[in-house]
Design an enzyme around this catalytic site. Structure first.
Site, PDB file in Angstrom:
ATOM      1  N   GLN A  58     -10.306  -3.841  -3.497  1.00  6.22           N
ATOM      2  CA  GLN A  58     -11.612  -3.375  -3.019  1.00  6.22           C
ATOM      3  C   GLN A  58     -12.688  -3.591  -4.083  1.00  6.22           C
ATOM      4  OE1 GLN A  58     -12.401  -1.850   0.176  1.00  6.22           O
ATOM      5  NE2 GLN A  58     -14.398  -2.476  -0.606  1.00  6.22           N
ATOM      6  N   ARG A  75     -13.737  -8.566   1.581  1.00  3.86           N
ATOM      7  CA  ARG A  75     -12.302  -8.355   1.339  1.00  3.86           C
ATOM      8  C   ARG A  75     -11.538  -9.610   1.779  1.00  3.86           C
ATOM      9  NH1 ARG A  75     -10.176  -3.206   1.206  1.00  3.86           N
ATOM     10  NH2 ARG A  75      -8.296  -4.344   0.601  1.00  3.86           N
ATOM     11  N   CYS A 111     -16.322   2.002   0.230  1.00  3.86           N
ATOM     12  CA  CYS A 111     -15.214   1.111   0.624  1.00  3.86           C
ATOM     13  C   CYS A 111     -14.864   1.234   2.096  1.00  3.86           C
ATOM     14  CB  CYS A 111     -13.992   1.370  -0.242  1.00  3.86           C
ATOM     15  SG  CYS A 111     -13.253   2.996  -0.015  1.00  3.86           S
ATOM     16  N   ASP A 144     -17.094   7.660  -2.078  1.00  4.08           N
ATOM     17  CA  ASP A 144     -15.912   7.467  -1.229  1.00  4.08           C
ATOM     18  C   ASP A 144     -15.619   8.815  -0.571  1.00  4.08           C
ATOM     19  OD1 ASP A 144     -13.578   6.444  -0.094  1.00  4.08           O
ATOM     20  OD2 ASP A 144     -12.423   6.438  -1.969  1.00  4.08           O
ATOM     21  N   ARG A 180       0.876  -1.175   0.000  1.00  3.33           N
ATOM     22  CA  ARG A 180       0.000   0.000   0.000  1.00  3.33           C
ATOM     23  C   ARG A 180       0.911   1.223   0.000  1.00  3.33           C
ATOM     24  NH1 ARG A 180      -5.395   1.639   3.352  1.00  3.33           N
ATOM     25  NH2 ARG A 180      -6.171   0.148   1.828  1.00  3.33           N
ATOM     26  N   HIS A 240      -7.344   0.830  -6.555  1.00  7.46           N
ATOM     27  CA  HIS A 240      -7.598  -0.027  -5.379  1.00  7.46           C
ATOM     28  C   HIS A 240      -8.304  -1.306  -5.856  1.00  7.46           C
ATOM     29  CE1 HIS A 240      -7.936  -1.167  -1.339  1.00  7.46           C
ATOM     30  NE2 HIS A 240      -8.805  -0.303  -0.866  1.00  7.46           N
TER      31      HIS A 240
HETATM   32  N1  NVA Z   1      -9.888   6.743  -1.621  1.00  8.13           N
HETATM   33  C1  NVA Z   1      -9.525   6.367  -0.263  1.00  8.13           C
HETATM   34  C2  NVA Z   1      -9.766   4.918  -0.065  1.00  8.13           C
HETATM   35  C3  NVA Z   1      -9.424   4.421   1.321  1.00  8.13           C
HETATM   36  C4  NVA Z   1      -9.646   2.943   1.462  1.00  8.13           C
HETATM   37  C5  NVA Z   1      -8.068   6.714  -0.010  1.00  8.13           C
HETATM   38  O1  NVA Z   1      -7.243   6.491  -0.896  1.00  8.13           O
HETATM   39  O2  NVA Z   1      -7.758   7.244   1.066  1.00  8.13           O
HETATM   40  N1   CP Z   2     -11.371   0.023   2.240  1.00 10.48           N
HETATM   41  C1   CP Z   2     -10.101  -0.065   2.702  1.00 10.48           C
HETATM   42  O1   CP Z   2      -9.172  -0.351   1.957  1.00 10.48           O
HETATM   43  O2   CP Z   2      -9.968   0.176   4.018  1.00 10.48           O
HETATM   44  P1   CP Z   2      -8.617   0.348   4.837  1.00 10.48           P
HETATM   45  O3   CP Z   2      -8.017   1.675   4.442  1.00 10.48           O
HETATM   46  O4   CP Z   2      -9.028   0.318   6.270  1.00 10.48           O
HETATM   47  O5   CP Z   2      -7.677  -0.763   4.480  1.00 10.48           O
END
Ligand code: NVA
Ligand code: CP
Length: 308
Positions: free
Chosen positions: A134, A288, A260, A220, A104, A131
């Site tokens: 997800q 997930r 998500c 989101d 990540r 992502h």
């Molecule tokens: N779009 C959000 C998703 C978090 C799971 C982010 O990147 O912070």
């Molecule tokens: N939806 C998702 O990826 O959540 P986290 O940021 O908690 O991993």
């Protein structure tokens, strides 16, 4: 076995997702029955995280454990990556010690460079651009509730972020349509998303028009990780893009709502919708775990000829 990575949604073909979803159903059912399934005994997953996470971290760690393997969490703050070790060198070393890597991070280029120098499969656990884990879970969840997503309409309301771009790729793989509505200044840039064309999405200035006839409405956060400095400006710019009951009423009567998570009640979605009967956000989160167990099994063992 040929080395395969999962860096963006269109890395897999539709028949591969169909296989993964079949496996997910079986793996989920075994898990619910408390039946042990350990195909990845002695396998190790390294998880390199540059950003916070609850769901992604837990689902990979618990998932690997439930498949008989081990997961090692590496925060970039504690590794030499955080002190400037080249990502290519880290990839060469880490991939000699483990069987699978989930990353990540920020720029998608980082994960691409890691994968290019890795001896083992690399999974995208979220980048600024995509992502895919997800959306794999979201499409599995849609299928559980409503059947095939082919030919359906998904309304994306809000930011043109990593989730939005991944939905756009998924629409091409599964042949559905995305109605995208973003505020001025936050429009999608299809040329940056690795799409094959514009046939699977339509842009709407007005979010209320985007949800008309939708089978699924999804949104989101307005400010994704890494963009925190823009939070106050975004609250203002996105003020008309809250998915509330009035907006949901314009979608099909049996439309689902997805997010998500984590969510901000009464910002991008009203509490009434998030906690309401059309919302399947907790199923999305749970899936997930099950979809990623199928993914790890597939990347390490390939298609099982004896698949149940
Ligand atoms: N779009 C959000 C998703 C978090 C799971 C982010 O990147 O912070
Ligand atoms: N939806 C998702 O990826 O959540 P986290 O940021 O908690 O991993």
């Amino acid at each position: 076995m040929q080395l395969k990575h999962f860096l963006q949604f269109n890395d897999f073909r539709r028949d591969e997702y169909e296989y993964l979803f079949e496996r997910t159903c079986w793996i989920k059912q075994e898990f619910k029955q408390y039946r042990q399934y350990w195909p990845l005994t002695d396998r190790t997953l390294a998880m390199i995280f540059d950003k916070n996470s609850t769901r992604t971290r837990l689902s990979f760690e618990a998932g690997m454990h439930q498949l008989g393997g081990t997961a090692i969490y590496l925060s970039s703050r504690d590794t030499q990556l955080g002190r400037g070790e080249p990502v290519e060198d880290a990839a060469r070393v880490i991939s000699r010690m483990v069987d699978l890597v989930t990353i990540r991070t920020y720029d998608h280029d980082i994960i691409k460079r890691f994968a290019e120098h890795s001896r083992v499969p690399v999974i995208n656990g979220l980048t600024d651009e995509y992502h895919p884990c997800q959306i794999m879970s979201d499409i599995f969840t849609f299928t559980e509730h409503r059947g095939a997503i082919e030919g359906k309409t998904v309304a994306w309301i809000g930011d043109s972020n990593n989730m939005c771009s991944t939905w756009l790729q998924a629409a091409e793989v599964f042949n559905f349509k995305v109605h995208v509505s973003t505020p001025p200044g936050y429009e999608i840039h299809p040329e940056q998303i690795d799409l094959s064309g514009a046939a699977h999405f339509e842009k709407f200035a007005n979010p209320h028009q985007a949800v008309v006839g939708a089978d699924l409405v999804t949104t989101d956060v307005w400010t994704s990780m890494g963009f925190e400095a823009e939070t106050e400006r975004r609250k203002n710019d996105f003020a008309d893009f809250c998915v509330d009951a009035e907006m949901m009423a314009l979608a099909k009567p049996d439309a689902l709502f997805m997010h998500c998570l984590p969510a901000h009640r009464d910002e991008e979605v009203s509490a009434e919708v998030l906690d309401g009967p059309q919302s399947v956000v907790w199923d999305e989160a749970e899936n997930r775990l099950h979809t990623q167990k199928a993914l790890m099994e597939y990347l390490l063992l390939g298609k099982l000829s004896t698949a149940k």
